[in-house]
Design a protein around this motif. Structure first.
Motif, PDB file in Angstrom:
ATOM      1  N   MET A  35       0.968  -1.251  -0.161  1.00 31.70           N
ATOM      2  CA  MET A  35      -0.002   0.099   0.121  1.00 31.70           C
ATOM      3  C   MET A  35       0.964   1.443  -0.019  1.00 31.70           C
ATOM      4  O   MET A  35       0.779   2.173  -0.707  1.00 31.70           O
ATOM      5  CB  MET A  35      -0.932   0.083   1.227  1.00 31.70           C
ATOM      6  CG  MET A  35      -1.790  -1.263   1.272  1.00 31.70           C
ATOM      7  SD  MET A  35      -3.232  -1.075   0.034  1.00 31.70           S
ATOM      8  CE  MET A  35      -2.301  -2.382  -1.234  1.00 31.70           C
ATOM      9  N   ILE A  36       1.860   1.328   0.854  1.00 32.22           N
ATOM     10  CA  ILE A  36       2.866   2.487   0.927  1.00 32.22           C
ATOM     11  C   ILE A  36       3.470   2.629  -0.335  1.00 32.22           C
ATOM     12  O   ILE A  36       3.705   3.701  -0.992  1.00 32.22           O
ATOM     13  CB  ILE A  36       3.732   2.204   2.006  1.00 32.22           C
ATOM     14  CG1 ILE A  36       3.154   2.074   3.424  1.00 32.22           C
ATOM     15  CG2 ILE A  36       4.951   3.290   2.031  1.00 32.22           C
ATOM     16  CD1 ILE A  36       4.081   1.661   4.392  1.00 32.22           C
ATOM     17  N   GLN A  37       4.072   1.667  -1.027  1.00 30.67           N
ATOM     18  CA  GLN A  37       4.839   1.654  -2.228  1.00 30.67           C
ATOM     19  C   GLN A  37       3.984   1.978  -3.521  1.00 30.67           C
ATOM     20  O   GLN A  37       4.279   2.837  -4.203  1.00 30.67           O
ATOM     21  CB  GLN A  37       5.594   0.400  -2.603  1.00 30.67           C
ATOM     22  CG  GLN A  37       6.583   0.004  -1.520  1.00 30.67           C
ATOM     23  CD  GLN A  37       7.558  -1.211  -2.119  1.00 30.67           C
ATOM     24  OE1 GLN A  37       7.375  -1.781  -3.119  1.00 30.67           O
ATOM     25  NE2 GLN A  37       8.036  -1.845  -1.031  1.00 30.67           N
ATOM     26  N   GLY A  38       2.673   1.569  -3.552  1.00 35.08           N
ATOM     27  CA  GLY A  38       1.781   1.776  -4.374  1.00 35.08           C
ATOM     28  C   GLY A  38       1.395   3.254  -4.526  1.00 35.08           C
ATOM     29  O   GLY A  38       1.380   4.114  -5.582  1.00 35.08           O
ATOM     30  N   ALA A  39       1.285   3.863  -3.181  1.00 34.37           N
ATOM     31  CA  ALA A  39       0.993   5.309  -3.087  1.00 34.37           C
ATOM     32  C   ALA A  39       2.165   6.204  -3.748  1.00 34.37           C
ATOM     33  O   ALA A  39       2.094   7.083  -4.380  1.00 34.37           O
ATOM     34  CB  ALA A  39       0.688   5.788  -1.802  1.00 34.37           C
ATOM     35  N   VAL A  40       3.405   5.777  -3.482  1.00 36.38           N
ATOM     36  CA  VAL A  40       4.515   6.440  -3.668  1.00 36.38           C
ATOM     37  C   VAL A  40       4.722   6.325  -5.138  1.00 36.38           C
ATOM     38  O   VAL A  40       4.914   7.389  -6.046  1.00 36.38           O
ATOM     39  CB  VAL A  40       5.814   5.903  -2.920  1.00 36.38           C
ATOM     40  CG1 VAL A  40       7.132   6.467  -3.673  1.00 36.38           C
ATOM     41  CG2 VAL A  40       5.864   6.146  -1.446  1.00 36.38           C
ATOM     42  N   ALA A  63      -6.781 -11.744   1.412  1.00 32.92           N
ATOM     43  CA  ALA A  63      -7.807 -12.380   2.272  1.00 32.92           C
ATOM     44  C   ALA A  63      -8.038 -11.409   3.443  1.00 32.92           C
ATOM     45  O   ALA A  63      -8.564 -11.836   4.492  1.00 32.92           O
ATOM     46  CB  ALA A  63      -7.071 -13.555   2.965  1.00 32.92           C
ATOM     47  N   GLY A  64      -7.662 -10.148   3.238  1.00 28.45           N
ATOM     48  CA  GLY A  64      -8.225  -9.147   4.226  1.00 28.45           C
ATOM     49  C   GLY A  64      -6.939  -8.899   5.250  1.00 28.45           C
ATOM     50  O   GLY A  64      -5.626  -9.073   4.748  1.00 28.45           O
ATOM     51  N   GLY A  65      -7.184  -8.047   6.152  1.00 20.51           N
ATOM     52  CA  GLY A  65      -6.060  -7.687   6.993  1.00 20.51           C
ATOM     53  C   GLY A  65      -5.413  -8.850   7.721  1.00 20.51           C
ATOM     54  O   GLY A  65      -5.995  -9.782   7.812  1.00 20.51           O
ATOM     55  N   ARG A  76      -3.818  -2.507  19.960  1.00 21.97           N
ATOM     56  CA  ARG A  76      -4.515  -3.076  18.897  1.00 21.97           C
ATOM     57  C   ARG A  76      -5.162  -1.713  18.369  1.00 21.97           C
ATOM     58  O   ARG A  76      -5.091  -1.765  16.857  1.00 21.97           O
ATOM     59  CB  ARG A  76      -5.460  -3.986  19.087  1.00 21.97           C
ATOM     60  CG  ARG A  76      -5.124  -5.294  19.837  1.00 21.97           C
ATOM     61  CD  ARG A  76      -5.858  -6.437  20.024  1.00 21.97           C
ATOM     62  NE  ARG A  76      -5.472  -7.609  20.452  1.00 21.97           N
ATOM     63  CZ  ARG A  76      -6.049  -8.656  20.928  1.00 21.97           C
ATOM     64  NH1 ARG A  76      -7.376  -8.838  20.413  1.00 21.97           N
ATOM     65  NH2 ARG A  76      -5.438  -9.692  21.351  1.00 21.97           N
ATOM     66  N   GLY A  77      -5.568  -0.919  18.855  1.00 26.91           N
ATOM     67  CA  GLY A  77      -6.308   0.247  18.227  1.00 26.91           C
ATOM     68  C   GLY A  77      -5.503   1.121  17.461  1.00 26.91           C
ATOM     69  O   GLY A  77      -5.635   1.186  16.266  1.00 26.91           O
ATOM     70  N   GLY A  82      -3.148   2.558  12.049  1.00 30.93           N
ATOM     71  CA  GLY A  82      -2.031   2.827  11.242  1.00 30.93           C
ATOM     72  C   GLY A  82      -1.983   2.018   9.888  1.00 30.93           C
ATOM     73  O   GLY A  82      -1.819   2.613   8.794  1.00 30.93           O
ATOM     74  N   VAL A  83      -2.672   0.832  10.010  1.00 28.62           N
ATOM     75  CA  VAL A  83      -2.686  -0.002   8.840  1.00 28.62           C
ATOM     76  C   VAL A  83      -3.791   0.594   8.184  1.00 28.62           C
ATOM     77  O   VAL A  83      -3.659   0.609   6.734  1.00 28.62           O
ATOM     78  CB  VAL A  83      -3.156  -1.583   9.341  1.00 28.62           C
ATOM     79  CG1 VAL A  83      -3.657  -2.111   7.828  1.00 28.62           C
ATOM     80  CG2 VAL A  83      -1.790  -2.273   9.912  1.00 28.62           C
ATOM     81  N   ALA A  84      -5.032   1.212   8.741  1.00 23.95           N
ATOM     82  CA  ALA A  84      -6.135   1.915   7.638  1.00 23.95           C
ATOM     83  C   ALA A  84      -5.559   2.902   7.356  1.00 23.95           C
ATOM     84  O   ALA A  84      -5.889   3.351   6.082  1.00 23.95           O
ATOM     85  CB  ALA A  84      -7.156   2.107   8.786  1.00 23.95           C
ATOM     86  N   GLN A  85      -4.750   3.829   7.992  1.00 26.11           N
ATOM     87  CA  GLN A  85      -4.307   5.169   7.404  1.00 26.11           C
ATOM     88  C   GLN A  85      -3.377   4.911   6.305  1.00 26.11           C
ATOM     89  O   GLN A  85      -3.342   5.643   5.483  1.00 26.11           O
ATOM     90  CB  GLN A  85      -3.317   5.815   8.438  1.00 26.11           C
ATOM     91  CG  GLN A  85      -4.250   6.428   9.335  1.00 26.11           C
ATOM     92  CD  GLN A  85      -5.360   7.349   9.021  1.00 26.11           C
ATOM     93  OE1 GLN A  85      -5.401   7.609   8.037  1.00 26.11           O
ATOM     94  NE2 GLN A  85      -6.155   7.995   9.862  1.00 26.11           N
ATOM     95  N   ASN A  86      -2.343   3.528   6.249  1.00 24.76           N
ATOM     96  CA  ASN A  86      -1.680   3.435   5.056  1.00 24.76           C
ATOM     97  C   ASN A  86      -2.528   2.997   3.814  1.00 24.76           C
ATOM     98  O   ASN A  86      -2.159   3.457   2.665  1.00 24.76           O
ATOM     99  CB  ASN A  86      -0.670   2.374   5.270  1.00 24.76           C
ATOM    100  CG  ASN A  86       0.568   2.749   6.180  1.00 24.76           C
ATOM    101  OD1 ASN A  86       0.834   4.095   6.355  1.00 24.76           O
ATOM    102  ND2 ASN A  86       1.247   2.024   6.941  1.00 24.76           N
TER     103      ASN A  86
END
Length: 264
Positions: A35-40, A63-65, A76-77, A82-86
């Protein structure tokens, strides 16, 4: 911070930006680095991109997160946020892209994987493809834009039913609902998605950009406002090198060369 020199999850070939959203590692869960590399890559490669291809490497599209990573996080929150923000940085970049987005969906597309399917312009599935929101099964709520995109595809009532009941949607039903564009054989999904992405990458790029801009503006425009936007857009298209090439080729009864027109 990820740089353009460290993009192991993406490739750019023949104008197709290929982004790997999951791998066989961690059970084909969403690849955070992808996700990070894709955005870059979407920001860095700019006009060199003719189309975008989303793929998974492994038995599933995604298969999801990574639920095991969620479970082992000290907070956990905070970790999941952080995962969601990326993911959401990538989703925003993907939604803003002026080029066609193609997804090749084999196996499962669950959770964030299904969210990304809903964002694709064209989603090619296989006969065994299955989609599932998956969030309620672990007591979570959607991310990746699913609560926004799914109602726009299937309607508000159907989206509520799918999300609340955590429905498993087979390939045929997904096509009927408009989530998938069409189905091919399971062993043909990746090849067909890549073929389509290559074809689109060599197509009328400014026309695609105009179409996608109009579709974005239609989310909030009135009909009258959209008609004005369409008139302005088609005027621009008619005077563009690609629009001129398309019309001239039609009149001259030849195949248009949109790649050359773009470079002119």
């Amino acid at each position: 911070m990820t740089s353009i020199d460290d993009l192991s999850k993406v490739t750019l070939e023949e104008g197709v930006l290929r982004i790997t959203i999951s791998t066989a590692a961690n059970g084909t869960s969403l690849d955070d680095e992808g996700m990070i590399q894709g955005a870059v890559a979407l920001e860095s490669f700019g006009n060199d991109i003719g189309s975008i291809l989303l793929v998974g490497e492994g038995p599933n599209f995604c298969a999801g997160g990574n639920v095991r990573a969620f479970a082992s996080a000290p907070d956990r929150g905070e970790y999941v946020e952080g995962v969601a923000q990326n993911l959401h940085t990538f989703v925003r970049a993907l939604d803003a892209a002026s080029v066609p987005v193609v997804a090749g969906i084999h196996g499962w597309a669950a959770g964030a994987g299904m969210s990304l399917v809903c964002l694709a312009d064209i989603a090619i599935g296989g006969t065994s493809t299955k989609l599932r929101p998956a969030y309620p099964s672990i007591g979570f709520t959607p991310d990746g834009g699913m609560s926004w995109s799914l109602p726009r595809i299937v309607g508000a009532g159907r989206a509520r039913e799918i999300l609340l009941s955590d429905s498993i949607i087979g390939g045929d039903e997904a096509v009927r609902l408009g989530i998938l564009t069409r189905l091919v054989g399971d062993d043909e999904v990746q090849e067909e998605a890549a073929r389509l992405a290559r074809t689109l990458a060599h197509g009328p790029s400014s026309s695609y950009a105009g179409i996608k801009a109009l579709l974005r503006s239609s989310r909030t425009n009135t009909l009258s406002e959209q008609l004005d936007a369409e008139a302005a857009s088609i005027k621009t298209a008619a005077n563009s090198p690609i629009g001129r090439e398309g019309v001239d080729a039609f009149v001259e009864k030849r195949r248009p060369d949109f790649v050359a027109a773009k470079q002119a």
